[in-house]
Design a protein around this motif. Sequence first.
Motif, PDB file in Angstrom:
ATOM      1  N   SER A 169       3.134   7.957  17.471  1.00 58.25           N
ATOM      2  CA  SER A 169       4.315   7.935  16.579  1.00 58.25           C
ATOM      3  C   SER A 169       5.333   8.989  16.814  1.00 58.25           C
ATOM      4  N   PHE A 170       6.517   9.016  15.940  1.00 54.21           N
ATOM      5  CA  PHE A 170       7.428  10.024  16.372  1.00 54.21           C
ATOM      6  C   PHE A 170       6.820  11.494  15.820  1.00 54.21           C
ATOM      7  N   ASP A 171       5.966  11.431  14.824  1.00 52.90           N
ATOM      8  CA  ASP A 171       5.176  13.021  14.553  1.00 52.90           C
ATOM      9  C   ASP A 171       4.527  13.415  15.622  1.00 52.90           C
ATOM     10  N   PHE A 172       3.438  12.337  16.104  1.00 50.38           N
ATOM     11  CA  PHE A 172       2.501  12.897  17.333  1.00 50.38           C
ATOM     12  C   PHE A 172       3.494  13.217  18.621  1.00 50.38           C
ATOM     13  N   TYR A 173       4.341  12.792  18.834  1.00 51.76           N
ATOM     14  CA  TYR A 173       5.204  12.853  19.929  1.00 51.76           C
ATOM     15  C   TYR A 173       5.996  14.227  19.698  1.00 51.76           C
ATOM     16  N   ALA A 174       6.355  14.605  18.494  1.00 46.09           N
ATOM     17  CA  ALA A 174       7.011  15.729  18.251  1.00 46.09           C
ATOM     18  C   ALA A 174       6.116  16.849  18.625  1.00 46.09           C
ATOM     19  N   ASN A 175       4.886  16.795  18.220  1.00 52.12           N
ATOM     20  CA  ASN A 175       3.737  17.797  18.196  1.00 52.12           C
ATOM     21  C   ASN A 175       3.427  17.975  19.960  1.00 52.12           C
ATOM     22  N   ASP A 176       3.560  16.983  20.596  1.00 52.51           N
ATOM     23  CA  ASP A 176       3.259  17.054  22.129  1.00 52.51           C
ATOM     24  C   ASP A 176       4.250  17.447  22.776  1.00 52.51           C
ATOM     25  N   LEU A 177       5.602  17.528  22.327  1.00 45.98           N
ATOM     26  CA  LEU A 177       6.755  18.036  22.995  1.00 45.98           C
ATOM     27  C   LEU A 177       6.762  19.640  22.810  1.00 45.98           C
ATOM     28  N   LYS A 178       6.081  19.869  21.609  1.00 44.48           N
ATOM     29  CA  LYS A 178       6.358  21.349  21.272  1.00 44.48           C
ATOM     30  C   LYS A 178       5.003  21.874  21.937  1.00 44.48           C
ATOM     31  N   THR A 179       4.150  21.321  22.797  1.00 40.53           N
ATOM     32  CA  THR A 179       3.042  22.005  23.304  1.00 40.53           C
ATOM     33  C   THR A 179       3.132  22.134  24.785  1.00 40.53           C
ATOM     34  N   PHE A 180       3.214  23.234  25.272  1.00 40.64           N
ATOM     35  CA  PHE A 180       3.398  23.607  26.650  1.00 40.64           C
ATOM     36  C   PHE A 180       2.087  24.109  27.221  1.00 40.64           C
ATOM     37  N   SER A 181       1.448  23.353  27.884  1.00 38.99           N
ATOM     38  CA  SER A 181      -0.097  23.677  28.318  1.00 38.99           C
ATOM     39  C   SER A 181      -0.035  23.963  29.891  1.00 38.99           C
ATOM     40  N   ALA A 182       1.070  24.091  30.537  1.00 35.96           N
ATOM     41  CA  ALA A 182       1.218  24.437  31.848  1.00 35.96           C
ATOM     42  C   ALA A 182       2.577  25.477  32.276  1.00 35.96           C
ATOM     43  N   PRO A 183       2.715  26.160  33.075  1.00 33.83           N
ATOM     44  CA  PRO A 183       3.771  26.996  33.439  1.00 33.83           C
ATOM     45  C   PRO A 183       5.120  26.006  33.502  1.00 33.83           C
ATOM     46  N   LYS A 184       6.086  26.648  32.835  1.00 34.82           N
ATOM     47  CA  LYS A 184       7.247  26.099  32.634  1.00 34.82           C
ATOM     48  C   LYS A 184       8.129  26.105  34.027  1.00 34.82           C
ATOM     49  N   ASP A 185       7.924  26.657  34.953  1.00 37.43           N
ATOM     50  CA  ASP A 185       8.921  27.052  36.196  1.00 37.43           C
ATOM     51  C   ASP A 185       8.110  25.870  37.271  1.00 37.43           C
ATOM     52  N   TYR A 186       8.855  25.178  37.765  1.00 38.47           N
ATOM     53  CA  TYR A 186       8.730  24.452  38.666  1.00 38.47           C
ATOM     54  C   TYR A 186       9.774  24.664  39.869  1.00 38.47           C
ATOM     55  N   ASN A 187       9.498  24.988  41.274  1.00 42.12           N
ATOM     56  CA  ASN A 187      10.411  25.146  42.083  1.00 42.12           C
ATOM     57  C   ASN A 187      10.213  24.758  43.368  1.00 42.12           C
ATOM     58  N   LEU A 188       9.386  23.486  43.589  1.00 45.45           N
ATOM     59  CA  LEU A 188       9.356  23.025  44.782  1.00 45.45           C
ATOM     60  C   LEU A 188      10.512  22.019  45.151  1.00 45.45           C
ATOM     61  N   PRO A 189      10.558  21.664  46.516  1.00 50.05           N
ATOM     62  CA  PRO A 189      11.571  20.800  46.891  1.00 50.05           C
ATOM     63  C   PRO A 189      11.929  19.595  46.018  1.00 50.05           C
ATOM     64  N   ASP A 190      10.785  18.844  45.526  1.00 50.63           N
ATOM     65  CA  ASP A 190      10.931  17.712  45.033  1.00 50.63           C
ATOM     66  C   ASP A 190      11.388  17.974  43.298  1.00 50.63           C
TER      67      ASP A 190
END
Length: 264
Positions: free
Chosen positions: A93-114
Amino acid sequence: MSEEELINKSLNGDRKSLEQLINSVRDSIFNIALRFLYSREDAEDATQEILIKIVTNLSKFKAESKFKTWTYRIATNYLTNLKKTKFEQKNISFDFYANDLKTFSAPKDYNLPDKDLLEKEMKTSCTLAMLQCLNREHRIAFILGSILKIKSNISAEITNTSPSNFRKRVEKSRKLLGNFMNNNCGVYNPKNPCRCNTRVNTGIKCGRIKKGNLQFSNDLKTYNEEMEELHSLSGIYQNHGSFESKSSFNTQLNQLIASKKIMK
């Protein structure tokens, strides 16, 4: 060769004409199926089944509408009547997805070539997943009316409803998606903190991004950077470009011709 000639020759067993006819609509149908179902595997399977229905019912085409409109009607009817997909069974649902998007369970930075490729994968995956929060009626209306920009009178014919009712479905779908994205999506509303590039590591960790088997970005026939419009639902979804099917329909096509299932 005209469309009418291709159809007539196809009905009389001309394999090359039938291939040309089917190839003229295959990618369009696959793009509808992928947006509707989210899963590439499910979309590939659905496309094959829809194409079989088109071929085996070709003699029923009466040219009262354009051939593509007729094939879209077959596709839409098939997709909206499918049993629940694995993704839909999760009752996203939109509510479920909203909670999921606000949860960061891994580092935000990703700097590999891809990085750029995976950011595109994340963006496409995320926005297609949002469509799954709509019920099937509103989802297909948004795909036809807002993404593909098919006129309401034609879309109404495709979905077997009235133009006014179809416009109401599009309006409702746009309202639901717009409200959600305005409150959560950083592409749609820059005031929101969520950004696709900060979700790449999370996507990899939870399995939504499979680096060795990208579901969306590797097989984009086009990817239109210039088409993206902030604050525009249509701009964000049209930015995906066009998806390309990996499967071939030739084997099934030859079998259908051999069995004479398309003969008049």
